[in-house]
Write a protein that holds these residues in place. Structure first.
Motif, PDB file in Angstrom:
ATOM      1  N   ALA A  28       0.874  -1.008  -0.274  1.00 23.47           N
ATOM      2  CA  ALA A  28       0.413  -0.345  -0.397  1.00 23.47           C
ATOM      3  C   ALA A  28       0.581   1.134   0.085  1.00 23.47           C
ATOM      4  O   ALA A  28       0.805   2.495  -0.539  1.00 23.47           O
ATOM      5  N   LEU A  29       1.757   1.645   0.588  1.00 20.65           N
ATOM      6  CA  LEU A  29       2.670   2.681   0.684  1.00 20.65           C
ATOM      7  C   LEU A  29       3.811   2.563  -0.571  1.00 20.65           C
ATOM      8  O   LEU A  29       4.215   3.233  -1.231  1.00 20.65           O
ATOM      9  N   SER A  30       3.730   1.176  -1.266  1.00 24.39           N
ATOM     10  CA  SER A  30       5.132   1.264  -2.739  1.00 24.39           C
ATOM     11  C   SER A  30       3.238   2.347  -3.944  1.00 24.39           C
ATOM     12  O   SER A  30       3.862   3.209  -4.293  1.00 24.39           O
ATOM     13  N   ARG A  31       2.356   1.692  -3.484  1.00 27.50           N
ATOM     14  CA  ARG A  31       1.170   2.371  -4.382  1.00 27.50           C
ATOM     15  C   ARG A  31       1.530   3.722  -4.243  1.00 27.50           C
ATOM     16  O   ARG A  31       1.048   4.299  -5.398  1.00 27.50           O
ATOM     17  N   MET A  32       1.322   4.398  -3.216  1.00 31.08           N
ATOM     18  CA  MET A  32       1.228   5.544  -2.497  1.00 31.08           C
ATOM     19  C   MET A  32       2.541   6.478  -3.510  1.00 31.08           C
ATOM     20  O   MET A  32       2.483   7.543  -3.875  1.00 31.08           O
ATOM     21  N   ARG A  33       3.396   5.641  -3.319  1.00 37.64           N
ATOM     22  CA  ARG A  33       4.538   6.528  -3.149  1.00 37.64           C
ATOM     23  C   ARG A  33       4.659   6.339  -5.596  1.00 37.64           C
ATOM     24  O   ARG A  33       5.534   7.895  -5.610  1.00 37.64           O
ATOM     25  N   LYS A  34       4.387   5.175  -5.600  1.00 41.03           N
ATOM     26  CA  LYS A  34       4.386   5.495  -7.485  1.00 41.03           C
ATOM     27  C   LYS A  34       3.214   6.672  -7.790  1.00 41.03           C
ATOM     28  O   LYS A  34       3.755   7.247  -8.016  1.00 41.03           O
ATOM     29  N   ALA A  35       1.984   6.992  -7.074  1.00 45.84           N
ATOM     30  CA  ALA A  35       1.094   7.768  -7.047  1.00 45.84           C
ATOM     31  C   ALA A  35       0.992   9.268  -7.544  1.00 45.84           C
ATOM     32  O   ALA A  35       1.517   9.750  -8.037  1.00 45.84           O
ATOM     33  N   LYS A  36       1.866   9.405  -5.738  1.00 44.80           N
ATOM     34  CA  LYS A  36       2.557  10.778  -5.487  1.00 44.80           C
ATOM     35  C   LYS A  36       4.221  10.833  -7.229  1.00 44.80           C
ATOM     36  O   LYS A  36       4.544  12.332  -7.006  1.00 44.80           O
ATOM     37  N   HIS A  37       5.044   9.935  -7.443  1.00 38.91           N
ATOM     38  CA  HIS A  37       5.166  10.718  -8.443  1.00 38.91           C
ATOM     39  C   HIS A  37       5.170  10.853  -9.446  1.00 38.91           C
ATOM     40  O   HIS A  37       5.987  11.554 -10.153  1.00 38.91           O
ATOM     41  N   LEU A  38       3.794  10.023  -9.934  1.00 42.04           N
ATOM     42  CA  LEU A  38       2.761  10.220 -11.192  1.00 42.04           C
ATOM     43  C   LEU A  38       2.711  11.779 -11.388  1.00 42.04           C
ATOM     44  O   LEU A  38       2.649  11.966 -12.385  1.00 42.04           O
TER      45      LEU A  38
END
Length: 230
Positions: A128-138
């Protein structure tokens, strides 16, 4: 979660024994967390679905680590570190301790040994944290990130030809946009609009809202970036 010093990249850990004070404070706190609390927290984070933002991370940590300072230290380490640089972070703490007796006193040997054992158990890959980091990066890689919006309404006088009197007033709305560029720098732009232009902006914003609502209803998970506190 309050603003913290970010120490997420190997480059930030490779400039000698000087260490960010917040990093020292967080890792010192991690050393004081009981192993069973770390395991419960890690289990809860692994089970978390969707997108794990800072607010939700704070909430989960508080549920499993009852000491507020230790909970804050855990969230700081989880949010700012990556599993692949945990060993390097521990090694940097070791070098920092050896560089000065005052540092070793601030981070005693027993606490350092506990950190070596507990930090890898805390800082893991959490989907869930990895998904959030990816979303913030995008969110940041695709354009400048909006930080704040303000509308300032005023009226400007229209003077007569001799500038001895005011014949009328011109209403003006100024739109102020504060945004963060991809390089981390914050900039501001001001746009003056008349009432017709403001109506057009509102109409287009409402259409964008409708499109986002349709997209949200069609998506599996919808990421709503957390607003920064002013």
């Amino acid at each position: 979660m309050s603003e913290r010093v970010v120490f997420v990249t190997p480059e930030s850990l490779s400039h000698g024994p000087a260490m960010p004070p917040q990093m020292i404070q967080d890792l010192r706190g991690v050393a004081e967390i009981a192993p069973e609390q770390i395991e419960r927290l890690a289990g809860a984070l692994r089970a978390e679905s969707g997108f794990l933002d800072e607010e939700r991370l704070d909430q989960i940590a508080a549920e499993h680590i009852h000491d507020a300072d230790c909970a804050a230290a855990a969230t700081g380490a989880i949010w700012n570190l990556r599993p692949e640089i945990v060993d390097q972070a521990v090694a940097m703490i070791g070098a920092w301790r050896e560089a000065d007796a005052a540092n070793a006193e601030q981070f005693p040997e027993e606490a350092f040994k506990r950190l070596q054992a507990r930090l890898p158990s805390l800082v893991r890959e959490y989907p869930a944290l990895s998904r959030m980091r990816k979303a913030k990066h995008l969110r940041t890689v695709l354009g400048n990130a909006l930080e704040n919006v303000e509308f300032i309404c005023d009226a400007r006088p229209v003077f007569d030809q001799n500038r001895n009197g005011i014949e009328g007033w011109l209403p003006i709305t100024t739109l102020k946009l504060l945004y963060e560029r991809q390089n981390g720098m914050t900039e501001e732009v001001e746009i003056a609009m008349d009432s017709q232009q403001l109506d057009t902006l509102i109409s287009k914003a409402r259409k964008a809202q409708q499109k986002l609502q349709v997209m949200a209803e069609c998506s599996l998970q919808w990421v709503v970036p957390r607003q920064k506190s002013s």
